[in-house]
Write an enzyme that holds these catalytic residues in place. Structure first.
Site, PDB file in Angstrom:
ATOM      1  N   CYS A  17       4.144   2.438   0.118  1.00 21.81           N
ATOM      2  CA  CYS A  17       3.291   3.208  -0.795  1.00 21.81           C
ATOM      3  C   CYS A  17       3.378   4.719  -0.615  1.00 21.81           C
ATOM      4  O   CYS A  17       3.385   5.469  -1.606  1.00 21.81           O
ATOM      5  CB  CYS A  17       1.845   2.753  -0.687  1.00 21.81           C
ATOM      6  SG  CYS A  17       1.023   3.121   0.896  1.00 21.81           S
TER       7      CYS A  17
ATOM      8  N   ASP B 178      -0.186   3.666  -9.706  1.00 25.34           N
ATOM      9  CA  ASP B 178      -0.049   2.954  -8.431  1.00 25.34           C
ATOM     10  C   ASP B 178       1.337   2.341  -8.301  1.00 25.34           C
ATOM     11  O   ASP B 178       1.486   1.126  -8.149  1.00 25.34           O
ATOM     12  CB  ASP B 178      -1.132   1.867  -8.346  1.00 25.34           C
ATOM     13  CG  ASP B 178      -1.625   1.648  -6.928  1.00 25.34           C
ATOM     14  OD1 ASP B 178      -1.032   2.216  -5.995  1.00 25.34           O
ATOM     15  OD2 ASP B 178      -2.611   0.910  -6.755  1.00 25.34           O
TER      16      ASP B 178
ATOM     17  N   HIS C 148      -3.924   2.790   1.928  1.00 26.09           N
ATOM     18  CA  HIS C 148      -3.018   2.738   0.777  1.00 26.09           C
ATOM     19  C   HIS C 148      -3.068   4.044  -0.006  1.00 26.09           C
ATOM     20  O   HIS C 148      -4.147   4.600  -0.250  1.00 26.09           O
ATOM     21  CB  HIS C 148      -3.393   1.569  -0.139  1.00 26.09           C
ATOM     22  CG  HIS C 148      -2.582   1.518  -1.392  1.00 26.09           C
ATOM     23  ND1 HIS C 148      -1.216   1.357  -1.391  1.00 26.09           N
ATOM     24  CD2 HIS C 148      -2.954   1.628  -2.696  1.00 26.09           C
ATOM     25  CE1 HIS C 148      -0.783   1.357  -2.645  1.00 26.09           C
ATOM     26  NE2 HIS C 148      -1.810   1.526  -3.454  1.00 26.09           N
TER      27      HIS C 148
END
Length: 282
Positions: A85, A135, A120
């Protein structure tokens, strides 16, 4: 100097966005420069997720991914590699800012109904007068942006996802056979580069991190989600079908190529040293 200019210059100083070769990135994902809009943001988001894999090979091999933009670009743009991420999010944020979008870098808690760290990286991006959850680094989860609106439902490649507001937190949820399941939760607190450096150290080195114990590769496209977890290749379809097979060591390189990852010989050899043989798996 107006507020927008000041925000942009501050972002450039902290995140090094001016170091990004924007044309090389756009060429990597098969897109061209366009004016900021919700439609253009969706096209960029989908192209990024479809092109650049989610993978944890570096931390699995004992190397913490470097979060400087030049290093991320060298890996995700100039090679047939992916990342997790922090790498995806920081790269995409820089590209969006270079294209004129207003971007806020945030932190989310995965599986928010269980205690765990907030590690995250996700983004909120302004387009057409509205904020959107962006995302690109959430594994095989989010294919398209989602307008930041309580109750909004977006089809993510055939799987319905929704955003709900719970006090100060937004919750990203996925519809399952048992109802809506929470994926992660975040608030609107902007993060700094050093925050991600701390998160990255934990995620890349802690023995209880999901990314230090086994190979994780995830790919998402319309109607199909593919995951290589350890030596198990799992293919899920939006109609509910699931296929699973074991990948023997001699097929690992070919399977990774099918998932859009090409390793150099040293990387592949090091990965094979850690790779479980299906004959020894139970």
């Amino acid at each position: 100097m107006n507020a927008t200019t000041q925000h942009s210059e501050t972002a450039s100083d902290e995140w090094g966005v001016d170091e990004l070769d924007l044309d090389a990135y756009l060429d990597r994902i098969g897109q061209s420069r366009s004016e900021p809009s919700a439609a253009a943001l969706t096209a960029l988001h989908e192209a990024h997720v479809r092109t650049i894999p989610f993978e944890n090979i570096d931390p699995l091999l004992g190397t913490s991914p470097t979060l400087e933009l030049t290093a991320i670009s060298a890996k995700l743009v100039q090679r047939d590699r992916g990342g997790y991420c922090y790498e995806h999010g920081l790269l995409f944020a820089a590209a969006l800012e270079r294209l004129g979008y207003r971007v806020t870098r945030l932190a989310a808690r995965v599986n928010p109904d269980k205690p765990g760290p907030k590690t995250h990286l996700n983004l909120v991006v302004r387009a057409d007068g509205a904020d959107h959850l962006v995302d690109v680094g959430f594994g095989a989860g989010v294919l398209r942006p989602m307008q930041l609106r309580d109750g909004v439902v977006v089809d993510q490649g055939g799987w319905k996802h929704r955003l709900t507001r719970d006090g100060r937190y937004w919750r990203l949820e996925k519809q399952t056979a048992d109802g809506w399941s929470a994926l992660h939760a975040f608030d609107d607190t902007p993060q700094h580069q050093i925050d991600y450096e701390v998160f990255n150290h934990y995620v890349a080195t802690h023995p209880r991190s999901p990314f230090t114990g086994q190979l994780v590769v995830m790919r998402l496209d319309d109607g199909i989600s593919r995951k290589l977890l350890g030596n198990r290749l799992i293919t899920e379809y939006a109609d509910g079908r699931t296929e699973e097979s074991r990948v023997p060591p001699e097929q690992l390189a070919a399977t990774l190529r099918e998932l859009d990852i090409v390793l150099d010989p040293a990387e592949l050899d090091a990965l094979l040293q850690l790779y479980p043989d299906p004959a020894e798996s139970h």
